[in-house]
Scaffold this active site. Sequence first.
Site, PDB file in Angstrom:
ATOM      1  NE  ARG A   1      69.263  10.837  35.298  1.00 16.92           N
ATOM      2  CZ  ARG A   1      68.933  11.440  34.177  1.00 16.92           C
ATOM      3  NH1 ARG A   1      67.956  10.954  33.431  1.00 16.92           N
ATOM      4  NH2 ARG A   1      69.560  12.517  33.783  1.00 16.92           N
TER       5      ARG A   1
ATOM      6  N   GLY B   1      63.101  10.255  33.067  1.00 11.89           N
ATOM      7  CA  GLY B   1      64.037  11.110  32.360  1.00 11.89           C
ATOM      8  C   GLY B   1      63.845  12.574  32.680  1.00 11.89           C
TER       9      GLY B   1
ATOM     10  CG  MET C   1      65.290  14.696  22.741  1.00 12.93           C
ATOM     11  SD  MET C   1      67.047  14.910  22.357  1.00 12.93           S
ATOM     12  CE  MET C   1      67.075  14.425  20.631  1.00 12.93           C
TER      13      MET C   1
ATOM     14  CG  ASP D   1      66.239  22.781  30.328  1.00 17.07           C
ATOM     15  OD1 ASP D   1      65.829  23.390  29.344  1.00 17.07           O
ATOM     16  OD2 ASP D   1      66.448  21.540  30.327  1.00 17.07           O
TER      17      ASP D   1
END
Length: 237
Positions: free
Chosen positions: A25, A90, A181, A205
Amino acid sequence: MATPHISAEPGDFAETVLMPGDPLRAKVIADHYLEDVKTVTDTRNMLGFTGRYGDTPVSVMGSGMGIPSMSIYAFELYTQYNVEKIIRVGTCGGISPMVKVRDIIVAMGASTDSSVNRTRLAGDDFAAIADYGLLETTVNAARKAGIAPQVGNVFSSELFYNPRANFFDTLKAHGILAVEMEAAGLYGVAAETGKRAVSVLTVSDHVVSGTSTSADERQNSFHEMMQVALEVAANAH
């Protein structure tokens, strides 16, 4: 001089670094948004690039998954390469019913089950929070782009597959917007080194509703988040 984990030389990194978890990414951001790009590190395939966004030098580098990996790279960038600001870009899993897939969350704070920040304070609790100036600039950049960001607390989990019963119900009851995370680790390193950080996250999600995005979308899309982060890099002081 290279560190054990970064092969760049002094001056290779800009003052501001965007850090997605996935090094691929990082390449997507560099390829799509930066000009005059050069690869500055590829140790362990944790790719890092430096280029220009308009007139502003900007770097982008992967952080890897989890607080330990983020903490290593952030510490070395802050202490060895004169990086002043890190913007985590992120993904996260939605928890709050107010959050929808593809929403942008700006993490004002990051709760965690990790012990890293308690270790810093000899067992005491540490409030892992974003730099306010970067937070304000991020919210303003999003609103200017016509985006209504969600701003609040996220949870940085040490376990992706968490076995705790009712774990997400507890987070939801405490107003946690989403789970990810890395943010709590990044905020702790920034505080320890006297530097600045903010986390801008796209909801990939939703834990409660079960809606989600594909792996390809997570790697190659979420361009709204990336554009907001780049505007922050260009305008934060």
